[in-house]
Design a protein around this motif. Structure first.
Motif, PDB file in Angstrom:
ATOM      1  N   LEU A   6     -28.061   3.054 -69.620  1.00  0.00           N
ATOM      2  CA  LEU A   6     -28.063   1.603 -69.828  1.00  0.00           C
ATOM      3  C   LEU A   6     -29.408   1.127 -70.357  1.00  0.00           C
ATOM      4  CD1 LEU A   6     -27.081  -1.350 -69.451  1.00  0.00           C
ATOM      5  CD2 LEU A   6     -27.857  -1.173 -67.068  1.00  0.00           C
ATOM      6  N   LEU A   7     -30.489   1.535 -69.707  1.00  0.00           N
ATOM      7  CA  LEU A   7     -31.817   1.058 -70.098  1.00  0.00           C
ATOM      8  C   LEU A   7     -32.230   1.588 -71.468  1.00  0.00           C
ATOM      9  CD1 LEU A   7     -33.593   1.332 -66.633  1.00  0.00           C
ATOM     10  CD2 LEU A   7     -32.817  -0.752 -67.796  1.00  0.00           C
ATOM     11  N   ALA A  56     -24.572   6.508 -78.066  1.00  0.00           N
ATOM     12  CA  ALA A  56     -25.933   6.147 -78.448  1.00  0.00           C
ATOM     13  C   ALA A  56     -26.907   6.536 -77.343  1.00  0.00           C
ATOM     14  CB  ALA A  56     -26.026   4.641 -78.719  1.00  0.00           C
ATOM     15  N   LYS A  57     -28.065   7.059 -77.744  1.00  0.00           N
ATOM     16  CA  LYS A  57     -29.170   7.419 -76.862  1.00  0.00           C
ATOM     17  C   LYS A  57     -28.855   8.582 -75.934  1.00  0.00           C
ATOM     18  CE  LYS A  57     -31.826   5.670 -78.173  1.00  0.00           C
ATOM     19  NZ  LYS A  57     -32.310   5.916 -79.579  1.00  0.00           N
ATOM     20  N   THR A  58     -28.044   9.524 -76.425  1.00  0.00           N
ATOM     21  CA  THR A  58     -27.825  10.765 -75.682  1.00  0.00           C
ATOM     22  C   THR A  58     -28.223  11.978 -76.515  1.00  0.00           C
ATOM     23  OG1 THR A  58     -25.496  10.851 -76.400  1.00  0.00           O
ATOM     24  CG2 THR A  58     -25.963   9.803 -74.266  1.00  0.00           C
ATOM     25  N   GLY A  59     -28.993  11.760 -77.561  1.00  0.00           N
ATOM     26  CA  GLY A  59     -29.486  12.869 -78.365  1.00  0.00           C
ATOM     27  C   GLY A  59     -28.548  13.315 -79.467  1.00  0.00           C
ATOM     28  N   HIS A 102     -17.082  18.124 -76.588  1.00  0.00           N
ATOM     29  CA  HIS A 102     -18.218  18.092 -75.672  1.00  0.00           C
ATOM     30  C   HIS A 102     -18.631  16.648 -75.397  1.00  0.00           C
ATOM     31  CE1 HIS A 102     -19.225  22.294 -77.466  1.00  0.00           C
ATOM     32  NE2 HIS A 102     -18.190  22.327 -76.659  1.00  0.00           N
ATOM     33  N   VAL A 103     -18.793  16.340 -74.125  1.00  0.00           N
ATOM     34  CA  VAL A 103     -19.133  14.980 -73.688  1.00  0.00           C
ATOM     35  C   VAL A 103     -20.523  14.997 -73.068  1.00  0.00           C
ATOM     36  CG1 VAL A 103     -18.471  13.035 -72.233  1.00  0.00           C
ATOM     37  CG2 VAL A 103     -16.698  14.504 -73.232  1.00  0.00           C
ATOM     38  N   PRO A 104     -21.495  14.256 -73.629  1.00  0.00           N
ATOM     39  CA  PRO A 104     -22.833  14.214 -73.036  1.00  0.00           C
ATOM     40  C   PRO A 104     -22.822  13.424 -71.733  1.00  0.00           C
ATOM     41  CG  PRO A 104     -22.688  12.654 -74.862  1.00  0.00           C
ATOM     42  CD  PRO A 104     -21.389  13.412 -74.834  1.00  0.00           C
ATOM     43  N   CYS A 105     -23.481  13.941 -70.725  1.00  0.00           N
ATOM     44  CA  CYS A 105     -23.551  13.276 -69.426  1.00  0.00           C
ATOM     45  C   CYS A 105     -24.999  12.872 -69.148  1.00  0.00           C
ATOM     46  CB  CYS A 105     -23.046  14.205 -68.323  1.00  0.00           C
ATOM     47  SG  CYS A 105     -21.316  14.690 -68.523  1.00  0.00           S
ATOM     48  N   LYS A 106     -25.204  11.614 -68.821  1.00  0.00           N
ATOM     49  CA  LYS A 106     -26.542  11.089 -68.580  1.00  0.00           C
ATOM     50  C   LYS A 106     -26.461  10.090 -67.429  1.00  0.00           C
ATOM     51  CE  LYS A 106     -30.382   8.870 -71.123  1.00  0.00           C
ATOM     52  NZ  LYS A 106     -30.841   8.373 -72.444  1.00  0.00           N
ATOM     53  N   ASP A 107     -27.507  10.010 -66.634  1.00  0.00           N
ATOM     54  CA  ASP A 107     -27.543   9.044 -65.541  1.00  0.00           C
ATOM     55  C   ASP A 107     -27.176   7.666 -66.069  1.00  0.00           C
ATOM     56  OD1 ASP A 107     -28.671   8.221 -62.716  1.00  0.00           O
ATOM     57  OD2 ASP A 107     -29.550   6.835 -64.185  1.00  0.00           O
ATOM     58  N   PRO A 108     -26.194   6.973 -65.455  1.00  0.00           N
ATOM     59  CA  PRO A 108     -25.708   5.703 -66.022  1.00  0.00           C
ATOM     60  C   PRO A 108     -26.777   4.630 -66.158  1.00  0.00           C
ATOM     61  CG  PRO A 108     -24.822   6.058 -63.814  1.00  0.00           C
ATOM     62  CD  PRO A 108     -25.444   7.343 -64.231  1.00  0.00           C
ATOM     63  N   GLN A 116     -24.153  -1.203 -57.670  1.00  0.00           N
ATOM     64  CA  GLN A 116     -23.242  -2.171 -58.298  1.00  0.00           C
ATOM     65  C   GLN A 116     -23.276  -2.048 -59.822  1.00  0.00           C
ATOM     66  OE1 GLN A 116     -23.552  -6.294 -56.907  1.00  0.00           O
ATOM     67  NE2 GLN A 116     -24.571  -5.545 -55.042  1.00  0.00           N
ATOM     68  N   VAL A 117     -24.474  -1.952 -60.374  1.00  0.00           N
ATOM     69  CA  VAL A 117     -24.617  -1.842 -61.823  1.00  0.00           C
ATOM     70  C   VAL A 117     -23.985  -0.543 -62.314  1.00  0.00           C
ATOM     71  CG1 VAL A 117     -26.258  -1.661 -63.735  1.00  0.00           C
ATOM     72  CG2 VAL A 117     -26.698  -3.257 -61.864  1.00  0.00           C
ATOM     73  N   ALA A 118     -24.277   0.560 -61.628  1.00  0.00           N
ATOM     74  CA  ALA A 118     -23.729   1.850 -62.032  1.00  0.00           C
ATOM     75  C   ALA A 118     -22.202   1.857 -61.949  1.00  0.00           C
ATOM     76  CB  ALA A 118     -24.304   2.967 -61.166  1.00  0.00           C
ATOM     77  N   ASP A 119     -21.643   1.258 -60.897  1.00  0.00           N
ATOM     78  CA  ASP A 119     -20.188   1.197 -60.749  1.00  0.00           C
ATOM     79  C   ASP A 119     -19.562   0.401 -61.875  1.00  0.00           C
ATOM     80  OD1 ASP A 119     -20.230   2.726 -58.482  1.00  0.00           O
ATOM     81  OD2 ASP A 119     -20.089   1.035 -57.075  1.00  0.00           O
ATOM     82  N   TYR A 120     -20.221  -0.683 -62.277  1.00  0.00           N
ATOM     83  CA  TYR A 120     -19.690  -1.507 -63.369  1.00  0.00           C
ATOM     84  C   TYR A 120     -19.691  -0.724 -64.686  1.00  0.00           C
ATOM     85  CZ  TYR A 120     -19.153  -5.434 -66.601  1.00  0.00           C
ATOM     86  OH  TYR A 120     -18.712  -6.275 -67.607  1.00  0.00           O
ATOM     87  N   ILE A 121     -20.749   0.052 -64.910  1.00  0.00           N
ATOM     88  CA  ILE A 121     -20.827   0.853 -66.127  1.00  0.00           C
ATOM     89  C   ILE A 121     -19.718   1.913 -66.150  1.00  0.00           C
ATOM     90  CG2 ILE A 121     -22.245   2.489 -67.424  1.00  0.00           C
ATOM     91  CD1 ILE A 121     -24.704   1.077 -66.279  1.00  0.00           C
ATOM     92  N   MET A 122     -19.452   2.513 -65.007  1.00  0.00           N
ATOM     93  CA  MET A 122     -18.532   3.639 -64.922  1.00  0.00           C
ATOM     94  C   MET A 122     -17.074   3.223 -64.957  1.00  0.00           C
ATOM     95  SD  MET A 122     -20.542   6.316 -64.698  1.00  0.00           S
ATOM     96  CE  MET A 122     -19.610   7.647 -63.955  1.00  0.00           C
ATOM     97  N   THR A 123     -16.795   1.936 -64.693  1.00  0.00           N
ATOM     98  CA  THR A 123     -15.384   1.493 -64.666  1.00  0.00           C
ATOM     99  C   THR A 123     -14.931   1.054 -66.051  1.00  0.00           C
ATOM    100  OG1 THR A 123     -16.125  -0.743 -64.006  1.00  0.00           O
ATOM    101  CG2 THR A 123     -15.469   0.798 -62.259  1.00  0.00           C
TER     102      THR A 123
END
Length: 268
Positions: free
Chosen positions: A161-162, A37-40, A151-157, A261-268
Motif C-alpha cells: 500500500l505505502l 505495481a511496485k512488486t518488481g 506466478h503471483v508476487p506476494c508482498k506485505d499488504p 483493519q487496513v490490511a483486512d480492507y486491502i485483502m478483501t
C-alpha cells in the motif's frame, strides 16, 4: 494464493538444458507473471526480456529489447523518475503517438499497450507478463495447447500500500476513515488478482515473495527459459522517488489494531 515456487512438484521443465540433439526443447507450460505495481515486475520483465528468448511483456519483448535497452542507456539520465512516452512525429511534425482508436497514446517499446500485445499475439511466447485485470489470463489461455503456470508476487499488504501511495504521490495520513485515501493509492490494482476468475483448469497458480526474492526468482526462471547468445547487464530504472519511511504513519511502531483493519480492507 498458490504453492510456493520452490515446491518439489512443478508443471514446468526443471532441466538446465534447453536443447536435445541441437534442437530447442519446448517447455511443458507457458509461464506468466501477474504484474502488480511496485512488486518488481518492471525489473523482472527487463531482466528476462534482455537475456532470454520468447519473453513477452507489456514492459518489453525479447525480440527487440536489447536494441532498445542499448538506445535508452546511451541517452543522458533524467533527473525525474517519470516513465518516458513514445512521442513519435511524422515529417510534418504532427504527432502520431495514438493507437488506432485514438483513445490512448502509444508507449515506447518498454510500455506496450494491451491492444498491441494482442495484435502481436502470444503463440510464440514462453513467458508472458502483463499489468492488467485478472480476466486477461483465462481469456487468452483458456484453450491454449500448453497450460499456464501463473506466478503471483506476494508482498506485505501495508508495504505494498505505502509503495503504491508513494508511486502515485498520495500521502496516507492514517485517518480513522481511511478508505478514500487508500483507494487513491491502489485504484485498479485490486482487480489484477481474483481467485475466482483465475481458478481455471488450464491455469496453475504459484506465489513468490517480491521484490525481496527477485534474484531467486530470476534464477528460477533462468533454468526454464532459453538464454540469448549474447548476455547483457540490465540497468534497473526507478519509476518514482524513494519512499521516506520515517515519515509514514503506518511504518511507525504501535497501533496494531488499526494496521489490521487496513490490511483486512486491502485483502478483501
Amino acid at each position: 494464493n498458490g504453492p510456493p515456487l520452490n515446491q518439489p512438484k512443478s508443471y514446468g521443465n526443471n532441466s538446465d538444458s534447453k536443447t536435445i540433439g541441437g534442437k530447442l526443447k519446448q517447455n511443458n507450460v507457458v509461464y506468466g507473471l501477474l504484474h502488480f505495481a511496485k512488486t518488481g515486475g518492471t525489473t523482472i520483465n527487463g531482466e528476462l526480456a534482455l537475456n532470454y528468448e520468447r519473453v513477452c511483456g507489456n514492459k518489453g519483448f525479447s525480440h527487440d529489447f536489447s536494441a532498445n535497452d542499448f538506445r535508452i542507456n546511451r541517452k543522458p539520465k533524467r533527473t525525474n523518475a517519470t516513465r518516458m512516452l513514445y512521442n513519435m512525429k511524422d515529417e510534418s511534425g504532427t504527432s502520431i503517438n495514438k493507437s488506432p482508436n485514438q483513445i490512448q497514446p502509444i508507449h515506447n517499446h518498454f510500455n506496450f499497450l494491451n491492444y498491441y500485445m494482442r495484435e502481436i499475439g502470444f503463440q510464440n511466447c514462453d513467458y508472458v507478463i502483463n499489468e492488467i485485470g485478472a480476466k486477461f489470463w483465462p481469456v487468452i489461455f483458456h484453450g491454449y495447447p500448453r497450460p499456464l503456470e501463473l506466478h503471483v508476487p506476494c508482498k506485505d499488504p501495508l508495504d505494498l500500500l505505502l509503495s503504491n501511495c508513494n508511486h502515485r504521490s498520495v500521502k496516507f495520513t492514517c485517518q480513522s476513515d481511511f478508505k478514500e485515501e487508500l483507494d487513491k493509492c491502489i485504484d485498479g490494482e485490486d482487480h489484477r488478482f481474483d481467485l475466482q476468475i483465475l481458478s481455471h483448469p488450464n491455469i496453475h497458480l504459484k506465489c513468490f515473495r517480491s521484490p525481496l526474492k527477485i534474484d531467486e526468482y530470476l534464477n528460477y526462471m533462468g533454468e526454464r527459459l532459453q538464454k540469448k547468445e549474447v548476455q547483457n547487464k540490465f540497468t534497473r530504472r526507478e519509476t518514482n522517488i524513494p519512499r521516506k519511511k520515517e515519515e509514514e504513519c503506518l511504518s511507525k511502531p504501535g497501533n496494531y489494531s488499526y494496521k489490521v483493519q487496513v490490511a483486512d480492507y486491502i485483502m478483501t
